[in-house]
Design a protein around this motif. Structure first.
Motif, PDB file in Angstrom:
ATOM      1  N   PHE A  72     -24.897  -5.721  10.343  1.00  0.00           N
ATOM      2  CA  PHE A  72     -25.195  -6.197  11.697  1.00  0.00           C
ATOM      3  C   PHE A  72     -24.524  -7.555  11.909  1.00  0.00           C
ATOM      4  O   PHE A  72     -25.018  -8.429  12.590  1.00  0.00           O
ATOM      5  N   GLU A  73     -23.357  -7.705  11.282  1.00  0.00           N
ATOM      6  CA  GLU A  73     -22.566  -8.926  11.375  1.00  0.00           C
ATOM      7  C   GLU A  73     -21.329  -8.692  12.234  1.00  0.00           C
ATOM      8  O   GLU A  73     -20.730  -7.613  12.174  1.00  0.00           O
ATOM      9  N   PRO A  74     -20.933  -9.695  13.035  1.00  0.00           N
ATOM     10  CA  PRO A  74     -19.707  -9.552  13.844  1.00  0.00           C
ATOM     11  C   PRO A  74     -18.498  -9.246  12.960  1.00  0.00           C
ATOM     12  O   PRO A  74     -18.337  -9.832  11.884  1.00  0.00           O
ATOM     13  N   GLY A  75     -17.691  -8.298  13.402  1.00  0.00           N
ATOM     14  CA  GLY A  75     -16.469  -7.954  12.686  1.00  0.00           C
ATOM     15  C   GLY A  75     -16.670  -7.021  11.504  1.00  0.00           C
ATOM     16  O   GLY A  75     -15.706  -6.687  10.822  1.00  0.00           O
ATOM     17  N   GLU A  76     -17.910  -6.611  11.227  1.00  0.00           N
ATOM     18  CA  GLU A  76     -18.179  -5.713  10.114  1.00  0.00           C
ATOM     19  C   GLU A  76     -18.751  -4.397  10.640  1.00  0.00           C
ATOM     20  O   GLU A  76     -19.630  -4.398  11.503  1.00  0.00           O
ATOM     21  N   SER A  77     -18.254  -3.282  10.110  1.00  0.00           N
ATOM     22  CA  SER A  77     -18.749  -1.984  10.558  1.00  0.00           C
ATOM     23  C   SER A  77     -19.091  -1.070   9.385  1.00  0.00           C
ATOM     24  O   SER A  77     -19.267   0.127   9.567  1.00  0.00           O
ATOM     25  N   TRP A  78     -19.219  -1.638   8.190  1.00  0.00           N
ATOM     26  CA  TRP A  78     -19.477  -0.798   7.018  1.00  0.00           C
ATOM     27  C   TRP A  78     -20.939  -0.361   6.952  1.00  0.00           C
ATOM     28  O   TRP A  78     -21.826  -0.988   7.493  1.00  0.00           O
ATOM     29  N   TRP A  79     -21.142   0.758   6.255  1.00  0.00           N
ATOM     30  CA  TRP A  79     -22.462   1.368   6.057  1.00  0.00           C
ATOM     31  C   TRP A  79     -22.812   1.318   4.571  1.00  0.00           C
ATOM     32  O   TRP A  79     -21.933   1.334   3.712  1.00  0.00           O
ATOM     33  N   TRP A  80     -24.113   1.319   4.276  1.00  0.00           N
ATOM     34  CA  TRP A  80     -24.592   1.386   2.897  1.00  0.00           C
ATOM     35  C   TRP A  80     -25.645   2.480   2.794  1.00  0.00           C
ATOM     36  O   TRP A  80     -26.513   2.594   3.656  1.00  0.00           O
ATOM     37  N   ASP A  81     -25.554   3.265   1.733  1.00  0.00           N
ATOM     38  CA  ASP A  81     -26.523   4.312   1.435  1.00  0.00           C
ATOM     39  C   ASP A  81     -27.338   3.837   0.241  1.00  0.00           C
ATOM     40  O   ASP A  81     -26.842   3.801  -0.887  1.00  0.00           O
ATOM     41  N   PRO A 129     -31.016  -1.783  18.119  1.00  0.00           N
ATOM     42  CA  PRO A 129     -31.534  -2.639  17.056  1.00  0.00           C
ATOM     43  C   PRO A 129     -32.862  -3.278  17.468  1.00  0.00           C
ATOM     44  O   PRO A 129     -33.133  -3.458  18.656  1.00  0.00           O
ATOM     45  N   SER A 130     -33.672  -3.621  16.475  1.00  0.00           N
ATOM     46  CA  SER A 130     -34.999  -4.177  16.736  1.00  0.00           C
ATOM     47  C   SER A 130     -34.957  -5.594  17.300  1.00  0.00           C
ATOM     48  O   SER A 130     -35.957  -6.071  17.834  1.00  0.00           O
ATOM     49  N   GLY A 131     -33.839  -6.266  17.174  1.00  0.00           N
ATOM     50  CA  GLY A 131     -33.702  -7.629  17.684  1.00  0.00           C
ATOM     51  C   GLY A 131     -32.385  -8.223  17.243  1.00  0.00           C
ATOM     52  O   GLY A 131     -31.506  -7.505  16.763  1.00  0.00           O
ATOM     53  N   THR A 132     -32.262  -9.528  17.367  1.00  0.00           N
ATOM     54  CA  THR A 132     -31.013 -10.202  17.010  1.00  0.00           C
ATOM     55  C   THR A 132     -31.059 -10.845  15.636  1.00  0.00           C
ATOM     56  O   THR A 132     -30.070 -11.394  15.172  1.00  0.00           O
ATOM     57  N   ARG A 162     -28.630  -6.717   8.275  1.00  0.00           N
ATOM     58  CA  ARG A 162     -28.373  -5.289   8.146  1.00  0.00           C
ATOM     59  C   ARG A 162     -29.254  -4.541   9.140  1.00  0.00           C
ATOM     60  O   ARG A 162     -30.383  -4.943   9.408  1.00  0.00           O
ATOM     61  N   ARG A 163     -28.751  -3.422   9.645  1.00  0.00           N
ATOM     62  CA  ARG A 163     -29.461  -2.627  10.658  1.00  0.00           C
ATOM     63  C   ARG A 163     -29.722  -1.227  10.136  1.00  0.00           C
ATOM     64  O   ARG A 163     -28.806  -0.543   9.679  1.00  0.00           O
ATOM     65  N   THR A 171     -23.939  -3.920  18.389  1.00  0.00           N
ATOM     66  CA  THR A 171     -23.618  -3.504  17.025  1.00  0.00           C
ATOM     67  C   THR A 171     -23.593  -4.664  16.043  1.00  0.00           C
ATOM     68  O   THR A 171     -23.319  -4.458  14.867  1.00  0.00           O
ATOM     69  N   HIS A 172     -23.884  -5.868  16.521  1.00  0.00           N
ATOM     70  CA  HIS A 172     -23.933  -7.032  15.631  1.00  0.00           C
ATOM     71  C   HIS A 172     -24.799  -8.114  16.262  1.00  0.00           C
ATOM     72  O   HIS A 172     -25.104  -8.071  17.450  1.00  0.00           O
ATOM     73  N   ARG A 173     -25.186  -9.077  15.430  1.00  0.00           N
ATOM     74  CA  ARG A 173     -25.949 -10.219  15.922  1.00  0.00           C
ATOM     75  C   ARG A 173     -25.100 -10.975  16.940  1.00  0.00           C
ATOM     76  O   ARG A 173     -23.873 -10.808  16.974  1.00  0.00           O
ATOM     77  N   PRO A 174     -25.728 -11.814  17.774  1.00  0.00           N
ATOM     78  CA  PRO A 174     -24.928 -12.611  18.713  1.00  0.00           C
ATOM     79  C   PRO A 174     -23.918 -13.489  17.970  1.00  0.00           C
ATOM     80  O   PRO A 174     -24.245 -14.100  16.949  1.00  0.00           O
ATOM     81  N   VAL A 175     -22.711 -13.533  18.462  1.00  0.00           N
ATOM     82  CA  VAL A 175     -21.645 -14.296  17.815  1.00  0.00           C
ATOM     83  C   VAL A 175     -22.015 -15.775  17.719  1.00  0.00           C
ATOM     84  O   VAL A 175     -21.689 -16.434  16.732  1.00  0.00           O
TER      85      VAL A 175
END
Length: 117
Positions: free
Chosen positions: A68-77, A15-18, A34-35, A93-97
């Motif tokens: 890019f949220e903790p606990g979320e792994s969904w994708w969007w097209d 990811p480009s950052g947090t 979102r990432r 895989t997510h922003r810092p908690v």
């Protein structure tokens, strides 16, 4: 030699950052992050004032985003306007908690809920 198009998904790119790259550059704030699955760009969601994740898609054509949220792994097209599936992406895989949502701390106005889309 013909130039090859960029991949739709590159699982190896970090990811480009947090936080949202554009909001960080301008002192803005976001609700959720979102990432981009092609280049790792982190942008803010469509409820956020900047709507930078969607702006990234429009500017680049990179159609797949992952939460890019903790606990979320969904994708969007974006192109299909629907949820999608994809491979595991490079960490994190997510922003810092400890990073607030909305965030970042110190830049979110008191009336933030009135400023959402």
């Amino acid at each position: 030699m013909t130039e090859q198009p960029a991949p739709l998904v590159d699982p190896a790119v970090p990811p480009s950052g947090t936080g949202c790259a554009e909001c960080d550059a301008t002192g803005g704030w976001w609700l959720k992050l979102r990432r981009c699955a092609a280049c790792g760009h982190v942008g803010c969601c469509d409820s956020s004032p900047g709507q930078h994740a969607t702006a990234h898609w429009r500017a680049t054509g990179h159609r797949y985003m992952r939460s890019f949220e903790p606990g979320e792994s969904w994708w969007w097209d974006y192109a299909a306007e629907s949820y999608a599936e994809g491979p595991e992406l490079a960490p994190p895989t997510h922003r810092p908690v400890e990073q607030d949502s909305p965030g970042p701390a110190g830049r979110v106005p008191e009336n933030w809920h009135q400023l959402l889309h």
